[in-house]
Scaffold this motif. Structure first.
Motif, mmCIF file in Angstrom:
data_model
loop_
_atom_site.group_PDB
_atom_site.id
_atom_site.type_symbol
_atom_site.label_atom_id
_atom_site.label_comp_id
_atom_site.label_asym_id
_atom_site.label_seq_id
_atom_site.Cartn_x
_atom_site.Cartn_y
_atom_site.Cartn_z
ATOM 1 N N PHE A 1 43.217 16.063 -28.697
ATOM 2 C CA PHE A 1 43.834 17.178 -27.990
ATOM 3 C C PHE A 1 43.546 18.515 -28.673
ATOM 4 C CE2 PHE A 1 47.122 13.920 -26.485
ATOM 5 C CZ PHE A 1 46.381 13.634 -25.353
ATOM 6 N N THR B 1 39.341 19.245 -27.951
ATOM 7 C CA THR B 1 38.711 19.036 -26.654
ATOM 8 C C THR B 1 38.741 20.305 -25.814
ATOM 9 O OG1 THR B 1 38.605 17.496 -24.805
ATOM 10 C CG2 THR B 1 40.768 18.241 -25.439
ATOM 11 N N VAL C 1 41.381 18.534 -20.584
ATOM 12 C CA VAL C 1 42.014 17.224 -20.433
ATOM 13 C C VAL C 1 42.493 17.119 -18.993
ATOM 14 C CG1 VAL C 1 43.894 15.715 -21.163
ATOM 15 C CG2 VAL C 1 42.809 17.210 -22.818
ATOM 16 N N ALA D 1 31.833 12.716 -21.525
ATOM 17 C CA ALA D 1 33.291 12.781 -21.539
ATOM 18 C C ALA D 1 33.846 11.425 -21.952
ATOM 19 C CB ALA D 1 33.812 13.174 -20.163
ATOM 20 N N VAL E 1 47.078 21.965 -25.378
ATOM 21 C CA VAL E 1 47.147 21.305 -24.072
ATOM 22 C C VAL E 1 48.506 20.649 -23.831
ATOM 23 C CG1 VAL E 1 44.660 20.955 -23.896
ATOM 24 C CG2 VAL E 1 46.055 19.209 -24.981
ATOM 25 N N LEU F 1 43.950 9.422 -19.227
ATOM 26 C CA LEU F 1 43.515 10.722 -19.734
ATOM 27 C C LEU F 1 41.991 10.777 -19.725
ATOM 28 C CD1 LEU F 1 45.864 10.901 -22.839
ATOM 29 C CD2 LEU F 1 46.199 12.054 -20.649
ATOM 30 N N TYR G 1 38.885 13.395 -20.778
ATOM 31 C CA TYR G 1 38.698 14.616 -21.556
ATOM 32 C C TYR G 1 37.245 14.787 -21.971
ATOM 33 C CZ TYR G 1 39.229 11.230 -25.346
ATOM 34 O OH TYR G 1 39.102 10.129 -26.152
ATOM 35 N N SER G 2 36.880 16.055 -22.223
ATOM 36 C CA SER G 2 35.523 16.368 -22.656
ATOM 37 C C SER G 2 35.489 17.714 -23.346
ATOM 38 C CB SER G 2 34.560 16.383 -21.462
ATOM 39 O OG SER G 2 34.892 17.430 -20.576
ATOM 40 N N ALA H 1 34.477 16.460 -17.475
ATOM 41 C CA ALA H 1 35.548 15.522 -17.120
ATOM 42 C C ALA H 1 36.098 15.784 -15.716
ATOM 43 C CB ALA H 1 36.666 15.552 -18.153
ATOM 44 N N GLY I 1 45.887 18.941 -15.277
ATOM 45 C CA GLY I 1 45.290 18.905 -16.592
ATOM 46 C C GLY I 1 45.503 20.209 -17.325
#
Length: 172
Positions: A17, A20, A23, A48, A67, A80, A82-83, A89, A108
């Motif tokens: 988190f 990233t 998300v 991702a 986030v 979840l 994420y990227s 993502a 997100g």
């Protein structure tokens, strides 16, 4: 899972988190294992990642991160996505949700910016970082190629005229 395992999971999620770009939170109830594996493959191909974890542990991992706004979406069976690339993502998530109606994108976050489902959809329509880089390189190269074309055009026209005269004399 024992307490030590939970602590490791919370720590790794917290790192995710913090580092990233975006998300995305979605409900995945009703998807088969094969469909989730397909989603994981598509996400990996796009650069991702996918994570399924208990909402309680995810909420603990979200404390103190940018986030943290996704906490409100963590109800029920959530996944979840994420990227690092802010578009990867969301793009894969929205494409997969079109094919499989059981994946419902809830929202997100992109940094401190909270996103609802429409915000994620808007991100998905944007070009990715690689596409933007390719366009930028194309724009930078365009003037140079045009200058090269203009500088060689008079010589090419002259060569065509000489060739036409030569062919005319041979035909006669």
């Amino acid at each position: 899972m024992d307490r030590a395992g939970k602590e490791v999971l919370v720590s790794s999620l917290n790192d995710v988190f913090r580092n990233t770009g975006v998300v995305v939170v979605a409900h995945y109830s009703g998807l088969t294992v094969a469909q989730i594996q397909k989603l994981r493959r598509e996400m990996k191909k796009a650069g991702a990642s996918v994570k399924v974890a208990k909402n309680r542990l995810v909420k603990i991992a979200l404390d103190g991160t940018e986030v943290q706004s996704i906490t409100s979406y963590l109800k029920g069976p959530t996944i979840l996505l994420y990227s690092q690339d802010p578009v990867a993502a969301p793009k894969v998530a929205m494409a997969f949700a079109k094919e499989h109606d059981k994946l419902v994108v809830l929202g997100g976050a992109m940094g401190r910016t909270a996103l609802n489902a429409d915000g994620v959809k808007a991100l998905a329509t944007m070009p990715s970082l690689d596409e933007l880089r390719a366009k930028l390189v194309g724009l930078i190269q365009a003037p140079a190629t045009k200058i090269a074309q203009v500088s060689t055009a008079p010589a090419a026209k002259l060569a065509r005229v000489f060739g036409a005269y030569a062919n005319r004399d041979q035909a006669a």
